[in-house]
Write a protein that holds these residues in place. Sequence first.
Motif, PDB file in Angstrom:
ATOM      1  N   ALA A  98      42.401  35.915  46.603  1.00 28.19           N
ATOM      2  CA  ALA A  98      41.457  35.221  47.477  1.00 28.19           C
ATOM      3  C   ALA A  98      41.932  35.136  48.926  1.00 28.19           C
ATOM      4  N   ASP A  99      43.257  35.040  49.122  1.00 33.99           N
ATOM      5  CA  ASP A  99      43.791  34.938  50.476  1.00 33.99           C
ATOM      6  C   ASP A  99      45.244  35.400  50.454  1.00 33.99           C
ATOM      7  N   ARG A 134      39.456  41.422  49.077  1.00 42.04           N
ATOM      8  CA  ARG A 134      39.126  41.036  50.447  1.00 42.04           C
ATOM      9  C   ARG A 134      38.920  42.275  51.306  1.00 42.04           C
ATOM     10  N   GLU A 183      38.852  43.310  55.524  1.00 36.61           N
ATOM     11  CA  GLU A 183      39.081  42.873  56.904  1.00 36.61           C
ATOM     12  C   GLU A 183      38.542  43.945  57.852  1.00 36.61           C
ATOM     13  N   ARG A 190      28.815  40.934  51.777  1.00 37.95           N
ATOM     14  CA  ARG A 190      30.019  40.247  52.254  1.00 37.95           C
ATOM     15  C   ARG A 190      29.865  39.881  53.733  1.00 37.95           C
TER      16      ARG A 190
END
Length: 463
Positions: A264-265, A346, A348, A381
């Motif tokens: 998640a992070d 994720r 970026e 997203r």
Amino acid sequence: MTAVTPAARRERILQEAVRQGLLDPEESLLAAFVDLDGVAATVGALHEAFAGPCGEGTRQDAGPSAAPRVLHTFAAKANCLVPVLRELAGLGMGCEVASAGELARALAAGFPPDRIVFDAPAKTRAELERALALGVAVNADSFQELERIADLLARRPSASRIGVRLNCQIGGGSIAAMSTATSTSKFGVPLTDPGNRERLVRAFAEHPWLTWVHTHTGSQGCPLDLMARGVAQAVDFADEVEAAFGPGRVEGVDIGGGLPVNFADDEVTPGFATYVEQLRTHAPDLFRRGYRIVTEFGRSLLAKNGFLAAYVEYTKTAGGRPIAVTHAGVQVATRTVFGPDAWPLRIEAYDGYGTARRGRPVRQDVAGPACFAGDLLARDRALPPLRTGDLVVVPDTGAYYFSTPFHYNSLPEPAVHGVRVGADGEVEFALIRPAQDPWRLSERDGVGVPPLEPVGAPVPGVG
């Protein structure tokens, strides 16, 4: 001095990769990076977690202040690139392998045979014979395999440590495919099936070379207490064998791996120390009785120490939703594409120079290059608007992603680069795997081999 965040470190690496041409919108559309500094730090955390006092032991060399005698092996399936394995060997790791190919790679990486563990549910006679001749540790997955090993050892003794894998049948986690201790799992000897426990005890009576117990409850999606309770069942069985045949009859317990990863992070959670706390709570005899310990962690050592970067080739809108078509998809993120709910990643957004985009997020799809509709890294997203020539970065992909490519559409394997960052911020790259040339992929398909004869064609000399 302010610590550099993982995101800032990725940005620095990305910018330098662009500057050095490791990422290029015409020549190097997709590349992967392994943070070797991060790998060393994670391995250090693993060793530290298991290095504390293990409590009072019963073995001759165990005592109130003795540390558990542990061999940490890396599960090669998580990242089987030989230079990565070689790096891990240099950090004091052993290697867990689950096929002849992984064994060959472990040997090529320089792991001594006595620091390699061979686990697989379908080991052939030839594979077992080779492993036993080398002195590689072997964990049998079934009663039939135990008998095959017995036959081989009767012909030629071996220095290999031999164990048997138990399926403790304590249940599964949230991802069925990652849960290996369910009542019907294909792995190991089902411990609670009628008669199996007694039959296993007899196996230890009949085979003096059988000295280890192995278990693995599962990985991603499995809670730590479930994993620790699985280990406890294996330790209980080892204690039962020792009660029947005397102290020292079971030399050690291979507790598998499976520590889940936070996708998640950037926070590294859970940590190895947290898992050891669960082991001390649920399986204290693992430490108190002085058993040797083998671990087989994979994803938790490499996942957060690797990332993918790919260019956006086109952008479009469909049904009102923006879509960025990139060069990273099912070929390097197979699990996410086919199981997005279980394996979300994720994304970026960066410009073409590797600088993070800061624009107001817009909900969009991030698509891969493969020719089927489901090839999506992310659906709907929220990201800064992506443009042609931008870069997308996919963190947490150091295990099971770019190291194990899927050759759909004959998409080539990307280059993989090892990275180190000096105290002065200088970034150094080392090539781990070169990129495949898509125009030469046919060389792997037997080009130059005579054409196959059509079915029914006359055989020369017969007629």
